[in-house]
Scaffold this motif. Structure first.
Motif, PDB file in Angstrom:
ATOM      1  N   ASN A 104      53.730  22.360  48.104  1.00 41.20           N
ATOM      2  CA  ASN A 104      52.616  22.797  47.277  1.00 41.20           C
ATOM      3  C   ASN A 104      51.380  22.057  47.787  1.00 41.20           C
ATOM      4  OD1 ASN A 104      52.862  20.205  46.201  1.00 41.20           O
ATOM      5  ND2 ASN A 104      53.431  20.883  44.147  1.00 41.20           N
ATOM      6  N   ARG A 105      50.264  22.274  47.148  1.00 41.36           N
ATOM      7  CA  ARG A 105      49.008  21.674  47.599  1.00 41.36           C
ATOM      8  C   ARG A 105      49.108  20.149  47.645  1.00 41.36           C
ATOM      9  NH1 ARG A 105      43.635  23.784  47.458  1.00 41.36           N
ATOM     10  NH2 ARG A 105      42.115  22.091  47.540  1.00 41.36           N
ATOM     11  N   GLU A 106      49.675  19.556  46.601  1.00 42.53           N
ATOM     12  CA  GLU A 106      49.777  18.100  46.531  1.00 42.53           C
ATOM     13  C   GLU A 106      50.685  17.551  47.639  1.00 42.53           C
ATOM     14  OE1 GLU A 106      50.809  14.565  43.294  1.00 42.53           O
ATOM     15  OE2 GLU A 106      51.095  16.660  42.727  1.00 42.53           O
ATOM     16  N   ALA A 107      51.777  18.241  47.921  1.00 41.55           N
ATOM     17  CA  ALA A 107      52.698  17.808  48.981  1.00 41.55           C
ATOM     18  C   ALA A 107      52.006  17.821  50.340  1.00 41.55           C
ATOM     19  CB  ALA A 107      53.938  18.697  49.005  1.00 41.55           C
ATOM     20  N   LEU A 108      51.267  18.894  50.622  1.00 41.48           N
ATOM     21  CA  LEU A 108      50.574  18.989  51.899  1.00 41.48           C
ATOM     22  C   LEU A 108      49.473  17.936  52.003  1.00 41.48           C
ATOM     23  CD1 LEU A 108      50.261  20.321  54.631  1.00 41.48           C
ATOM     24  CD2 LEU A 108      48.897  22.132  53.532  1.00 41.48           C
ATOM     25  N   GLU A 109      48.768  17.738  50.921  1.00 43.28           N
ATOM     26  CA  GLU A 109      47.712  16.719  50.908  1.00 43.28           C
ATOM     27  C   GLU A 109      48.303  15.320  51.130  1.00 43.28           C
ATOM     28  OE1 GLU A 109      43.809  15.486  48.242  1.00 43.28           O
ATOM     29  OE2 GLU A 109      45.362  16.737  47.331  1.00 43.28           O
ATOM     30  N   GLN A 110      49.404  15.010  50.442  1.00 45.18           N
ATOM     31  CA  GLN A 110      50.046  13.698  50.610  1.00 45.18           C
ATOM     32  C   GLN A 110      50.604  13.529  52.020  1.00 45.18           C
ATOM     33  OE1 GLN A 110      52.883  12.441  47.649  1.00 45.18           O
ATOM     34  NE2 GLN A 110      51.545  13.018  45.963  1.00 45.18           N
ATOM     35  N   THR A 111      51.146  14.599  52.581  1.00 44.58           N
ATOM     36  CA  THR A 111      51.668  14.557  53.948  1.00 44.58           C
ATOM     37  C   THR A 111      50.552  14.208  54.924  1.00 44.58           C
ATOM     38  OG1 THR A 111      53.442  16.132  53.467  1.00 44.58           O
ATOM     39  CG2 THR A 111      52.757  15.942  55.769  1.00 44.58           C
ATOM     40  N   ALA A 112      49.432  14.889  54.800  1.00 45.32           N
ATOM     41  CA  ALA A 112      48.296  14.632  55.700  1.00 45.32           C
ATOM     42  C   ALA A 112      47.764  13.213  55.527  1.00 45.32           C
ATOM     43  CB  ALA A 112      47.196  15.657  55.455  1.00 45.32           C
ATOM     44  N   ALA A 113      47.706  12.736  54.293  1.00 44.32           N
ATOM     45  CA  ALA A 113      47.150  11.412  54.010  1.00 44.32           C
ATOM     46  C   ALA A 113      48.078  10.283  54.454  1.00 44.32           C
ATOM     47  CB  ALA A 113      46.839  11.272  52.520  1.00 44.32           C
ATOM     48  N   SER A 114      49.390  10.475  54.276  1.00 38.08           N
ATOM     49  CA  SER A 114      50.344   9.391  54.542  1.00 38.08           C
ATOM     50  C   SER A 114      50.912   9.397  55.953  1.00 38.08           C
ATOM     51  CB  SER A 114      51.509   9.454  53.550  1.00 38.08           C
ATOM     52  OG  SER A 114      52.341  10.574  53.825  1.00 38.08           O
ATOM     53  N   GLY A 115      50.912  10.566  56.596  1.00 39.71           N
ATOM     54  CA  GLY A 115      51.522  10.682  57.914  1.00 39.71           C
ATOM     55  C   GLY A 115      53.035  10.817  57.850  1.00 39.71           C
ATOM     56  N   GLU A 116      53.570  11.010  56.641  1.00 36.63           N
ATOM     57  CA  GLU A 116      55.007  11.239  56.451  1.00 36.63           C
ATOM     58  C   GLU A 116      55.191  12.485  55.597  1.00 36.63           C
ATOM     59  OE1 GLU A 116      56.825   7.684  54.880  1.00 36.63           O
ATOM     60  OE2 GLU A 116      56.459   6.570  56.743  1.00 36.63           O
ATOM     61  N   ALA A 117      56.250  13.243  55.892  1.00 34.68           N
ATOM     62  CA  ALA A 117      56.478  14.519  55.220  1.00 34.68           C
ATOM     63  C   ALA A 117      56.806  14.350  53.745  1.00 34.68           C
ATOM     64  CB  ALA A 117      57.599  15.287  55.913  1.00 34.68           C
ATOM     65  N   VAL A 118      56.097  15.133  52.935  1.00 32.89           N
ATOM     66  CA  VAL A 118      56.343  15.235  51.499  1.00 32.89           C
ATOM     67  C   VAL A 118      56.492  16.727  51.207  1.00 32.89           C
ATOM     68  CG1 VAL A 118      55.415  14.840  49.179  1.00 32.89           C
ATOM     69  CG2 VAL A 118      54.974  13.171  51.005  1.00 32.89           C
ATOM     70  N   TYR A 119      57.536  17.090  50.488  1.00 38.33           N
ATOM     71  CA  TYR A 119      57.815  18.485  50.190  1.00 38.33           C
ATOM     72  C   TYR A 119      57.865  18.705  48.682  1.00 38.33           C
ATOM     73  CZ  TYR A 119      59.248  18.603  55.096  1.00 38.33           C
ATOM     74  OH  TYR A 119      59.270  18.513  56.460  1.00 38.33           O
ATOM     75  N   TRP A 120      57.961  19.988  48.302  1.00 37.24           N
ATOM     76  CA  TRP A 120      58.148  20.367  46.906  1.00 37.24           C
ATOM     77  C   TRP A 120      59.577  20.869  46.756  1.00 37.24           C
ATOM     78  CZ3 TRP A 120      56.369  19.766  42.221  1.00 37.24           C
ATOM     79  CH2 TRP A 120      56.776  20.623  41.215  1.00 37.24           C
ATOM     80  N   SER A 121      60.333  20.250  45.886  1.00 42.35           N
ATOM     81  CA  SER A 121      61.691  20.690  45.605  1.00 42.35           C
ATOM     82  C   SER A 121      61.643  21.754  44.517  1.00 42.35           C
ATOM     83  CB  SER A 121      62.559  19.512  45.138  1.00 42.35           C
ATOM     84  OG  SER A 121      63.811  19.997  44.684  1.00 42.35           O
ATOM     85  N   ARG A 122      61.990  22.979  44.868  1.00 42.69           N
ATOM     86  CA  ARG A 122      61.987  24.056  43.873  1.00 42.69           C
ATOM     87  C   ARG A 122      63.108  23.858  42.871  1.00 42.69           C
ATOM     88  NH1 ARG A 122      62.039  29.609  46.850  1.00 42.69           N
ATOM     89  NH2 ARG A 122      63.889  28.616  47.699  1.00 42.69           N
ATOM     90  N   SER A 123      64.248  23.322  43.308  1.00 41.38           N
ATOM     91  CA  SER A 123      65.372  23.139  42.389  1.00 41.38           C
ATOM     92  C   SER A 123      65.112  22.010  41.390  1.00 41.38           C
ATOM     93  CB  SER A 123      66.669  22.887  43.160  1.00 41.38           C
ATOM     94  OG  SER A 123      66.554  21.742  43.972  1.00 41.38           O
ATOM     95  N   ARG A 124      64.466  20.950  41.847  1.00 38.27           N
ATOM     96  CA  ARG A 124      64.181  19.816  40.953  1.00 38.27           C
ATOM     97  C   ARG A 124      62.783  19.877  40.354  1.00 38.27           C
ATOM     98  NH1 ARG A 124      65.718  14.921  44.783  1.00 38.27           N
ATOM     99  NH2 ARG A 124      64.810  16.386  46.263  1.00 38.27           N
ATOM    100  N   ARG A 125      61.974  20.803  40.840  1.00 41.92           N
ATOM    101  CA  ARG A 125      60.605  21.010  40.354  1.00 41.92           C
ATOM    102  C   ARG A 125      59.777  19.721  40.413  1.00 41.92           C
ATOM    103  NH1 ARG A 125      59.271  25.476  39.673  1.00 41.92           N
ATOM    104  NH2 ARG A 125      57.483  25.098  38.341  1.00 41.92           N
ATOM    105  N   LYS A 126      59.841  19.067  41.577  1.00 43.37           N
ATOM    106  CA  LYS A 126      59.036  17.860  41.767  1.00 43.37           C
ATOM    107  C   LYS A 126      58.826  17.602  43.251  1.00 43.37           C
ATOM    108  CE  LYS A 126      62.542  14.255  42.026  1.00 43.37           C
ATOM    109  NZ  LYS A 126      62.796  12.876  41.684  1.00 43.37           N
ATOM    110  N   LEU A 127      57.844  16.757  43.537  1.00 39.76           N
ATOM    111  CA  LEU A 127      57.605  16.341  44.912  1.00 39.76           C
ATOM    112  C   LEU A 127      58.744  15.451  45.380  1.00 39.76           C
ATOM    113  CD1 LEU A 127      53.836  15.301  44.758  1.00 39.76           C
ATOM    114  CD2 LEU A 127      54.775  17.362  45.813  1.00 39.76           C
ATOM    115  N   TRP A 128      59.063  15.524  46.666  1.00 40.29           N
ATOM    116  CA  TRP A 128      59.995  14.560  47.242  1.00 40.29           C
ATOM    117  C   TRP A 128      59.534  14.155  48.624  1.00 40.29           C
ATOM    118  CZ3 TRP A 128      63.245  16.202  51.377  1.00 40.29           C
ATOM    119  CH2 TRP A 128      63.381  17.585  51.535  1.00 40.29           C
ATOM    120  N   HIS A 129      59.458  12.879  48.774  1.00 35.00           N
ATOM    121  CA  HIS A 129      59.102  12.270  50.049  1.00 35.00           C
ATOM    122  C   HIS A 129      60.367  12.283  50.889  1.00 35.00           C
ATOM    123  CE1 HIS A 129      58.146   8.388  52.397  1.00 35.00           C
ATOM    124  NE2 HIS A 129      57.585   9.401  53.011  1.00 35.00           N
TER     125      HIS A 129
END
Length: 141
Positions: A37-62
Motif C-alpha cells: 500500500n502507499r505506506e509500505a512503499l513509502e517506508q520501503t523507499a525511506a528505509s532501504g528495506e522491503a516493507v509489504y502489506w499483508s492482505r491476510s493479516r491486514r497490516k504492514l510487515w517488514h
C-alpha cells in the motif's frame, strides 16, 4: 518532511494496493510477489528495506521481521502502466520464501506431471520461525 508526490504516480487498485515483485538485483531471479500500500512503499523507499502489506493479516510487515531474511532494496522501478512495482533487492540470508526456499516460485509445470517442486528447502521453516509455518497467501513472515 520529504516530498511524496511520487507516490501519487502509482496506479493503486480499488483497495489502495499495488503488486510488488522482488527480484535479485544481481541474478535477475524473481524471488517473490507481494502487495504494497502507499505506506509500505513509502517506508520501503525511506528505509532501504522491503516493507509489504499483508492482505491476510491486514497490516504492514517488514520483510524479515520474524525470519531475519530482510530484503535490502537496491532499486525501485515501476512498469509502463504505473501499476506494478519492481524491487531489485539483495535477499539477506538467501531465503525469500516462508517455506525455507530461495524463491517462492519453486514449482514448475511439467506437461505430463502438472506442478512439480523443483527447488529444495534450504532451511526448515520451524528452524527459521521457531514453529511450524502454514503455507498461505504470502505469509512469508
Amino acid at each position: 518532511m520529504s516530498d511524496t508526490r511520487w507516490l501519487n504516480q502509482v496506479a493503486w487498485d480499488e483497495q489502495g494496493l499495488v503488486p510488488a515483485i522482488a527480484q535479485d538485483y544481481e541474478s535477475g531471479e524473481v524471488l517473490m510477489f507481494a502487495w504494497m500500500n502507499r505506506e509500505a512503499l513509502e517506508q520501503t523507499a525511506a528505509s532501504g528495506e522491503a516493507v509489504y502489506w499483508s492482505r491476510s493479516r491486514r497490516k504492514l510487515w517488514h520483510k524479515g521481521e520474524e525470519s531475519g531474511h530482510i530484503q535490502r532494496v537496491h532499486e525501485l522501478r515501476i512498469d509502463c502502466d504505473n501499476d506494478v512495482v519492481l524491487l531489485r533487492i539483495e535477499q539477506v540470508g538467501g531465503i525469500a520464501c516462508h517455506t525455507g526456499r530461495r524463491s517462492c516460485f519453486f514449482q514448475k509445470y511439467l506437461t505430463d506431471e502438472g506442478w512439480q517442486t523443483v527447488d529444495g528447502v534450504l532451511k526448515d521453516p520451524a528452524a527459521i520461525y521457531g514453529k511450524a509455518k502454514q503455507d498461505g497467501e504470502h505469509n512469508h513472515d
